[in-house]
Design an enzyme around this catalytic site. Structure first.
Site, PDB file in Angstrom:
ATOM      1  N   ASN A 167      11.224  16.205 -46.004  1.00 57.74           N
ATOM      2  CA  ASN A 167      10.389  15.034 -45.652  1.00 57.74           C
ATOM      3  C   ASN A 167      10.691  14.833 -43.975  1.00 57.74           C
ATOM      4  OD1 ASN A 167      13.086  14.007 -46.253  1.00 57.74           O
ATOM      5  ND2 ASN A 167      12.224  11.969 -46.682  1.00 57.74           N
ATOM      6  N   GLU A 200       9.413  11.730 -41.685  1.00 60.38           N
ATOM      7  CA  GLU A 200       8.965  10.259 -41.353  1.00 60.38           C
ATOM      8  C   GLU A 200       8.490  10.079 -40.128  1.00 60.38           C
ATOM      9  OE1 GLU A 200      11.923   7.696 -43.235  1.00 60.38           O
ATOM     10  OE2 GLU A 200      11.539   8.398 -45.084  1.00 60.38           O
ATOM     11  N   CYS A 257       6.029  14.535 -47.273  1.00 59.93           N
ATOM     12  CA  CYS A 257       6.868  14.730 -48.045  1.00 59.93           C
ATOM     13  C   CYS A 257       7.326  16.087 -47.948  1.00 59.93           C
ATOM     14  CB  CYS A 257       6.306  14.343 -49.670  1.00 59.93           C
ATOM     15  SG  CYS A 257       5.933  12.749 -50.228  1.00 59.93           S
ATOM     16  N   GLU A 301       7.796  18.349 -50.500  1.00 57.26           N
ATOM     17  CA  GLU A 301       6.871  19.270 -51.126  1.00 57.26           C
ATOM     18  C   GLU A 301       5.744  19.660 -50.056  1.00 57.26           C
ATOM     19  OE1 GLU A 301       8.135  16.140 -51.979  1.00 57.26           O
ATOM     20  OE2 GLU A 301       8.099  15.964 -54.291  1.00 57.26           O
ATOM     21  N   CYS A 318       1.876  14.423 -54.348  1.00 60.48           N
ATOM     22  CA  CYS A 318       2.545  15.714 -54.198  1.00 60.48           C
ATOM     23  C   CYS A 318       2.263  16.737 -55.589  1.00 60.48           C
ATOM     24  CB  CYS A 318       4.139  15.813 -53.910  1.00 60.48           C
ATOM     25  SG  CYS A 318       4.327  15.621 -52.194  1.00 60.48           S
TER      26      CYS A 318
HETATM   27  N1  THU Z   1       9.800  11.625 -50.676  1.00 58.51           N
HETATM   28  C1  THU Z   1       9.525  13.090 -50.630  1.00 58.51           C
HETATM   29  O1  THU Z   1       9.585  13.768 -49.719  1.00 58.51           O
HETATM   30  N2  THU Z   1       9.123  13.612 -51.774  1.00 58.51           N
HETATM   31  C2  THU Z   1       9.229  13.090 -53.033  1.00 58.51           C
HETATM   32  O2  THU Z   1       8.859  13.716 -54.065  1.00 58.51           O
HETATM   33  C3  THU Z   1       9.371  11.517 -52.987  1.00 58.51           C
HETATM   34  C4  THU Z   1       9.407  10.833 -51.825  1.00 58.51           C
HETATM   35  C5  THU Z   1       9.997  11.167 -49.260  1.00 58.51           C
HETATM   36  C6  THU Z   1       9.032  10.522 -48.703  1.00 58.51           C
HETATM   37  C7  THU Z   1       9.696   9.342 -47.824  1.00 58.51           C
HETATM   38  O3  THU Z   1      10.041  10.131 -46.761  1.00 58.51           O
HETATM   39  C8  THU Z   1      10.894   9.049 -48.575  1.00 58.51           C
HETATM   40  O4  THU Z   1      10.907  10.277 -49.705  1.00 58.51           O
HETATM   41  C9  THU Z   1      10.987   7.791 -49.451  1.00 58.51           C
HETATM   42  O5  THU Z   1       9.826   7.668 -50.195  1.00 58.51           O
END
Ligand code: THU
Length: 129
Positions: free
Chosen positions: A43, A45, A54, A56, A90
């Protein structure tokens, strides 16, 4: 075909590069394609929260950029003590390159905890128009 532990290690290594200063929730994903290749993502941000992506999404983008379009299995892991389930967006991203039997492996920080088929997590997916 890689074994599940190898796939977990790929996702775990991807997680180490996650950029998650806002949620402090690092996520790593590893996709295995039908021809046995592995692509990873983490991920990423952003101070403008909706711009974050995300793990994925990153792994799937790497897969497509690498010339592959069929996910055999995808593993998602995090820093957390319970397994991460892909968010709704995702699941739709995975569905684009999956079939009903594609495996979605959910891990916590130590290993795989749950295994699902695509059709279990996103039944009746939107696949065509
Ligand atoms: N996040 C993911 O990367 N994949 C997921 O399946 C769930 C959430 C990330 C998004 C964000 O950066 C952090 O987790 C908190 O939601």
């Amino acid at each position: 075909m890689k074994n599940y532990h190898q796939l977990f290690t790929f996702a775990r290594n991807a997680l180490e590069n996650a950029y998650a200063p806002y949620s402090r929730f690092r996520v790593g994903a590893a996709v295995e394609t039908d021809d046995g290749r592995i692509y990873t993502g983490c991920n990423v941000e952003n101070v403008s929260y909706p711009c974050g992506t995300c793990a994925e999404a990153g792994a799937i983008a790497a897969m497509v950029c690498g010339g592959n379009k069929t996910i055999r299995r995808i593993l998602i892991t995090s820093d957390g003590s319970s397994p991460v389930t892909p968010c709704g967006a995702c699941l739709q991203r995975i569905s684009e390159f999956a079939d009903a039997d594609t495996e979605i492996l959910l891990a916590d920080r130590t290993g795989i905890r749950q295994t699902f088929k695509m059709a279990e997590l996103l039944p009746n997916a939107f696949k065509e128009f």
